[in-house]
Design a protein around this motif. Structure first.
Motif, PDB file in Angstrom:
ATOM      1  N   LEU A  83      97.359  19.020 -26.998  1.00  0.00           N
ATOM      2  CA  LEU A  83      96.985  20.161 -27.831  1.00  0.00           C
ATOM      3  C   LEU A  83      96.852  21.388 -26.942  1.00  0.00           C
ATOM      4  O   LEU A  83      96.006  21.425 -26.043  1.00  0.00           O
ATOM      5  CB  LEU A  83      95.657  19.883 -28.534  1.00  0.00           C
ATOM      6  N   GLU A 131      94.034  19.733 -34.798  1.00  0.00           N
ATOM      7  CA  GLU A 131      93.243  19.062 -33.758  1.00  0.00           C
ATOM      8  C   GLU A 131      92.949  17.611 -34.144  1.00  0.00           C
ATOM      9  O   GLU A 131      93.165  16.682 -33.347  1.00  0.00           O
ATOM     10  CB  GLU A 131      91.925  19.820 -33.534  1.00  0.00           C
ATOM     11  N   GLU A 154      95.656  25.081 -26.481  1.00  0.00           N
ATOM     12  CA  GLU A 154      94.599  25.862 -27.130  1.00  0.00           C
ATOM     13  C   GLU A 154      94.468  27.237 -26.463  1.00  0.00           C
ATOM     14  O   GLU A 154      93.544  27.494 -25.697  1.00  0.00           O
ATOM     15  CB  GLU A 154      93.279  25.089 -27.047  1.00  0.00           C
ATOM     16  N   ARG A 194      94.023  17.839 -24.283  1.00  0.00           N
ATOM     17  CA  ARG A 194      93.743  19.228 -24.638  1.00  0.00           C
ATOM     18  C   ARG A 194      93.857  20.117 -23.413  1.00  0.00           C
ATOM     19  O   ARG A 194      93.449  19.725 -22.324  1.00  0.00           O
ATOM     20  CB  ARG A 194      92.337  19.366 -25.230  1.00  0.00           C
ATOM     21  N   SER A 244      97.780  24.391 -31.010  1.00  0.00           N
ATOM     22  CA  SER A 244      96.484  24.637 -31.617  1.00  0.00           C
ATOM     23  C   SER A 244      96.054  26.035 -31.172  1.00  0.00           C
ATOM     24  O   SER A 244      96.872  26.955 -31.108  1.00  0.00           O
ATOM     25  CB  SER A 244      95.483  23.550 -31.203  1.00  0.00           C
TER      26      SER A 244
END
Length: 275
Positions: free
Chosen positions: A176, A157, A178, A235, A135
């Motif tokens: 994910l 996401e 980021e 995340r 992501s």
């Protein structure tokens, strides 16, 4: 066979290349995909049979399934999927062409979906695995001139949040990744521009990749730590400024929702009155 087996898309440059080399240096095996095999020939020459080079356009679902099957046949298992392949589409939403919009989603979103779908049966069969979805800070915040790129990352996401809940019972963990701004080719030769019309002339150029603060090599330790965790986060930001940036974005969203909560409540309706 010692070590873990990785399937990494987009290994010709940037994060994909850095992470493939990091995995190989520690003795793992990597199925490394790229659009052009010449771009990963050096990995093969340096690491030999620990690398399976795969020419792959991730937007081609049949080709993705074939590549994943080839990797499983070669290594007998797939422990880690890194859905890294993607690029940046710059330009005003108004001026993005249909071809550009579809190509952006085909690569960034559907490429991620096709590879995930191809790997999941293998991971379920072996009783576990890791899926790392590329992501971005652009998947939780947004800026002008990146509307379609944001659309692809925000979609990843949501897809991955649902996916994580679906596959946890199979021993499969989803993270994910980021990143904030890094010195990769995202704003370089791999970027695509929707030519801005006169109304958006002030945004005619993207900042150069060389001006960005993050060093892709510095992500290796954090990435390997996530891969080796028994219970990794859903995340993970990469980059020192990411949390501060997104904290401000989310605070603004909360303020807006709170400010207009009366509209939300009015829109609920009253069941007893309707009856």
């Amino acid at each position: 066979m010692a070590g873990k087996v990785w399937f990494i898309t987009g290994t010709s440059r940037g994060f994909g290349r850095v992470w493939a080399e990091a995995a190989l240096k520690r003795g793992d095996s990597v199925a490394a995909s790229a659009r052009k095999l010449d771009d990963i020939a050096e990995l093969v020459s340096r690491y030999g049979d620990n690398v399976l080079p795969l020419q792959l356009d991730v937007s081609d679902r049949a080709a993705v399934r074939e590549a994943v099957a080839t990797a499983e046949k070669r290594f007998k298992r797939l422990d880690i999927l890194v859905n890294n392949a993607g690029y940046g589409l710059f330009g005003p939403v108004e001026d993005v062409t249909e071809e550009q919009a579809r190509a952006q989603l085909d690569t960034n979103l559907f490429g991620t979906l096709w590879t995930t779908q191809a790997v999941l049966p293998i991971m379920r069969k072996q009783g576990g695995g890791r899926i790392l979805q590329m992501s971005s800070i652009a998947g939780v915040a947004s800026w002008p001139m990146l509307g379609l790129y944001h659309a692809s990352k925000w979609a990843i996401e949501g897809l991955s949040d649902s996916l994580a809940q679906e596959v946890a019972r199979f021993g499969i963990r989803v993270t994910l990744l980021e990143p904030g701004p890094y010195r990769t080719d995202w704003r370089g030769s791999s970027a695509v521009w929707a030519v801005p019309g006169p109304a958006y002339a002030e945004w005619a150029e993207a900042p150069s990749a060389g001006s960005l603060p993050g060093d892709p090599e510095a992500t290796v330790g954090s990435l390997l730590e996530i891969v080796d965790m028994p219970d990794p986060p859903l995340r993970a930001f990469f980059g020192a400024s990411a949390l501060e940036t997104v904290r401000a974005v989310y605070a603004d969203r909360i303020r807006t929702w709170e400010q207009w909560d009366s509209l939300a409540r009015a829109a609920q309706g009253n069941r007893s009155e309707r009856n």
